[in-house]
Design a protein around this motif. Structure first.
Motif, PDB file in Angstrom:
ATOM      1  N   UNK A   1       1.795   9.921  -6.476  1.00 58.74           N
ATOM      2  CA  UNK A   1       1.782  11.379  -6.270  1.00 58.74           C
ATOM      3  C   UNK A   1       2.153  11.684  -4.817  1.00 58.74           C
ATOM      4  N   UNK A   2       2.561  12.941  -4.581  1.00 59.34           N
ATOM      5  CA  UNK A   2       2.863  13.354  -3.205  1.00 59.34           C
ATOM      6  C   UNK A   2       1.592  13.883  -2.541  1.00 59.34           C
ATOM      7  N   UNK A   3       1.134  13.211  -1.501  1.00 57.33           N
ATOM      8  CA  UNK A   3      -0.068  13.684  -0.811  1.00 57.33           C
ATOM      9  C   UNK A   3      -0.039  13.294   0.657  1.00 57.33           C
ATOM     10  N   UNK A   4      -0.754  14.074   1.472  1.00 57.58           N
ATOM     11  CA  UNK A   4      -0.913  13.766   2.898  1.00 57.58           C
ATOM     12  C   UNK A   4      -2.345  14.053   3.303  1.00 57.58           C
ATOM     13  N   UNK A   5      -2.988  13.072   3.920  1.00 57.41           N
ATOM     14  CA  UNK A   5      -4.291  13.317   4.532  1.00 57.41           C
ATOM     15  C   UNK A   5      -4.063  14.069   5.836  1.00 57.41           C
ATOM     16  N   UNK A   6      -4.769  15.193   6.033  1.00 56.40           N
ATOM     17  CA  UNK A   6      -4.601  16.007   7.239  1.00 56.40           C
ATOM     18  C   UNK A   6      -5.880  15.919   8.067  1.00 56.40           C
ATOM     19  N   UNK A   7      -5.807  15.202   9.165  1.00 55.04           N
ATOM     20  CA  UNK A   7      -6.984  14.977   9.999  1.00 55.04           C
ATOM     21  C   UNK A   7      -7.325  16.208  10.825  1.00 55.04           C
ATOM     22  N   UNK A   8      -8.622  16.546  10.877  1.00 55.32           N
ATOM     23  CA  UNK A   8      -9.086  17.668  11.696  1.00 55.32           C
ATOM     24  C   UNK A   8     -10.192  17.240  12.665  1.00 55.32           C
ATOM     25  N   UNK A   9     -10.483  15.943  12.726  1.00 50.66           N
ATOM     26  CA  UNK A   9     -11.531  15.461  13.624  1.00 50.66           C
ATOM     27  C   UNK A   9     -11.105  14.176  14.296  1.00 50.66           C
ATOM     28  N   UNK A  10     -11.903  13.748  15.254  1.00 50.39           N
ATOM     29  CA  UNK A  10     -11.488  12.613  16.077  1.00 50.39           C
ATOM     30  C   UNK A  10     -11.335  11.335  15.264  1.00 50.39           C
ATOM     31  N   UNK A  11     -12.211  11.109  14.278  1.00 50.98           N
ATOM     32  CA  UNK A  11     -12.091   9.883  13.496  1.00 50.98           C
ATOM     33  C   UNK A  11     -10.793   9.886  12.717  1.00 50.98           C
TER      34      UNK A  11
ATOM     35  N   UNK B   1     -17.400   7.272  13.696  1.00 57.07           N
ATOM     36  CA  UNK B   1     -16.006   7.079  14.113  1.00 57.07           C
ATOM     37  C   UNK B   1     -15.607   5.618  13.918  1.00 57.07           C
ATOM     38  N   UNK B   2     -16.458   4.721  14.406  1.00 52.99           N
ATOM     39  CA  UNK B   2     -16.181   3.288  14.261  1.00 52.99           C
ATOM     40  C   UNK B   2     -16.166   2.887  12.783  1.00 52.99           C
ATOM     41  N   UNK B   3     -17.147   3.392  12.050  1.00 57.35           N
ATOM     42  CA  UNK B   3     -17.236   3.060  10.618  1.00 57.35           C
ATOM     43  C   UNK B   3     -15.978   3.521   9.874  1.00 57.35           C
ATOM     44  N   UNK B   4     -15.511   4.693  10.211  1.00 56.60           N
ATOM     45  CA  UNK B   4     -14.323   5.243   9.551  1.00 56.60           C
ATOM     46  C   UNK B   4     -13.089   4.385   9.793  1.00 56.60           C
ATOM     47  N   UNK B   5     -12.936   3.963  11.024  1.00 57.77           N
ATOM     48  CA  UNK B   5     -11.770   3.114  11.324  1.00 57.77           C
ATOM     49  C   UNK B   5     -11.884   1.803  10.556  1.00 57.77           C
ATOM     50  N   UNK B   6     -13.081   1.225  10.538  1.00 56.82           N
ATOM     51  CA  UNK B   6     -13.270  -0.050   9.826  1.00 56.82           C
ATOM     52  C   UNK B   6     -12.985   0.122   8.323  1.00 56.82           C
TER      53      UNK B   6
ATOM     54  N   UNK C   1     -20.594   8.871  18.610  1.00 60.84           N
ATOM     55  CA  UNK C   1     -20.611  10.261  19.072  1.00 60.84           C
ATOM     56  C   UNK C   1     -22.056  10.688  19.227  1.00 60.84           C
ATOM     57  N   UNK C   2     -22.461  10.987  20.424  1.00 62.33           N
ATOM     58  CA  UNK C   2     -23.794  11.563  20.625  1.00 62.33           C
ATOM     59  C   UNK C   2     -23.694  13.080  20.495  1.00 62.33           C
TER      60      UNK C   2
END
Lengths: 334, 334
Positions: A168-178, A21-26, A69-70
């Motif tokens: 291009x037209x695109x959207x990232x769709x988040x499905x998890x906490x990160x 999670x932390x790595x993803x935000x960074x 996340x444990x």
């Protein structure tokens, strides 16, 4: 809204992957990541400056995000002293864990005392419908993996960034906490009630322009016995036009399951595509995304070349070598 | 405990299948089913005497069970007057619907006023673990279907009854509201949070004697896009030794999904077995269970004979012709 920028709390993370999670935000919102804070025994390091609470606050951080996340996703008792001190220092807390900051009486009373907020992003805030399977306009791409934590979110993020650059037209769709902590929106799929999983993904990826791509964040793996049901719901709720196969070639066994070995990419290809065609008979597998973090560059390149021959699909590590091959391959979907 | 016997409420059921909760109780615990009560426009009839509330109470019924499930599983406003009158007559209410009796303020206040109880069986009461995939002792059998409502619960129930008669060790394991209302215990799987689905099934079917069979109630279908994730979790959490293929041959399309046709039994066989082998490499498909309710007897017999030849598996309608072939086939699992 969660106040930014963030201080990323790694706690007593047992390994690097548990700090994803932390790595993803960074990696995807570096401007929001002021530093990291670690406890004794922490085996993760996301390469940010180690800061004390006071230093981070001085540098402008306003929310401490639980970036670890444990297994089971709970708030560890060992973290409590730091979480409480953070509230006292002036930070909000944000978490994507299963059990909630708001359900911890000591955190709630401290937050009240210091006038701070607790942000739980893994709480469905919408009454999702039962999936109806109706064909939606616009296009959708989903990454599926041989295992959990195999690079599915990074693949979607990297493609989205490149598609934006290309106009291009695109959207990232988040499905998890990160993903949700990065983008501020999405469906916390693994916290959704079973009957509404596929419906929540239909809700997340509604009708859109014919040339618009939703890049849906994948979860789990059809071959990971703990979470395969979540993956199945993504494949049917997302009704993808394009699948991307994700793999981490140095993994010795399925994550958290020492008795289970990984499936082959060929098996992942065939099984995922067969099930995806139930919801979208035109679905295609368009490429392979390999997480080569643990490989030297020439080793990684050779491996990708080998895969391209074996499976007759473009293969890349989109984070290391760019997502061009995968975005180009979307062009084959009409 | 829910006071028995029951009055079965069919409400304004749009069709016979939507009254399957009531039908299941009548078929498997007839001694608990005093009668049925229907509203105007009800298109279901489970073949019990139509009773008024007063008549049913006089005949001994003490709980009115909501025996109808509409799409989405909610408590219809149209039912409210009858539910409130039932509380006033002296009945407890029991429901397996997603939204809860206890969340309806008018029902709660009436129940208090009349000293009655509201029983919501579709509420997980256990903190289920994340599945660990470890091999458990004892044997497990799971029915999978070409569609929802194809006879999976009846197959497990009929096998369990016959195995008890034969003196074999077996337990029916309920995973849905009907099964739970019939047996008084189980996991309300479709109401479990996504991440814990497979773990809840591991919890439901723990280590047991080597010659003991768990007969796990199946749910949904891998080919039903609304609920396939639930089925996937059952296959991996249940780690079945034996699979049974369930089919209703007169079904025109997937239940509730007019755009979707049913898969072939061959496809169900291959796809289910391939995924089941992830959790249990020794899993076998041992037979076919056909719901022949809508076929004449000779038509049904001819169809079963045809299937046996085509798929080289024993085929029966366990409710109509007995479960012997299926129970015999369990003997092939060592």
């Amino acid at each position: 809204m969660i106040p930014t920028p963030y201080l990323l709390f790694l706690g007593d993370a047992p390994d690097q992957l548990s700090a994803k999670v932390a790595q993803g935000i960074k990696d995807w919102r570096p401007e929001n990541a002021v530093g990291q804070i670690r406890m004794q025994g922490c085996n993760a390091d996301i390469g940010l400056e180690d800061l004390t609470l006071e230093q981070a606050y001085e540098k402008g951080a306003r929310t401490m995000v639980i970036g670890v996340a444990n297994r089971g996703g709970y708030i560890s008792k060992a973290w409590k002293a730091v979480l409480i001190e953070a509230l006292g220092t002036g930070f909000d807390l944000a978490s994507g864990l299963h059990n909630l900051l708001r359900d911890e009486p000591d955190l709630v009373s401290c937050a009240e005392k210091y006038g701070r907020s607790l942000h739980d992003v893994r709480v469905p805030t919408v009454e999702y419908p039962i999936a109806n399977g109706k064909k939606r306009s616009g296009k959708r791409c989903l990454a599926v993996g041989t295992d959990c934590s195999a690079g599915k979110m990074y693949t979607a993020m990297a493609m989205d960034r490149l598609m934006q650059e290309r106009g291009m037209k695109s959207t990232f769709r988040a499905t998890g906490q990160t993903g949700i902590l990065i983008t501020g929106d999405g469906v916390p799929l693994d916290a959704v009630i079973a009957d509404f999983m596929a419906g929540s993904i239909e809700y997340l990826t509604p009708d859109n322009d014919q040339d618009h791509w939703d890049l849906i964040e994948g979860q789990g793996s059809l071959f990971h016995v703990s979470y395969s049901g979540v993956t199945m719901a993504l494949i049917h709720g997302g009704q993808p036009d394009a699948l991307i196969l994700c793999h981490e070639p140095t993994r010795q066994h399925m994550r958290g399951l020492p008795e289970y070995s990984l499936p082959s990419l060929k098996d992942l290809n065939d099984t995922s595509l067969h099930l995806a065609k139930v919801a979208n008979p035109n679905c295609k597998v368009i490429g392979i995304s390999v997480n080569t973090l643990n490989m030297k560059e020439e080793e990684a390149t050779a491996y990708l070349t080998l895969l391209e021959k074996e499976l007759n699909l473009p293969a890349t590590d989109p984070f290391r070598f760019g997502a061009d091959k995968l975005v180009d391959a979307l062009g084959s979907i009409t």
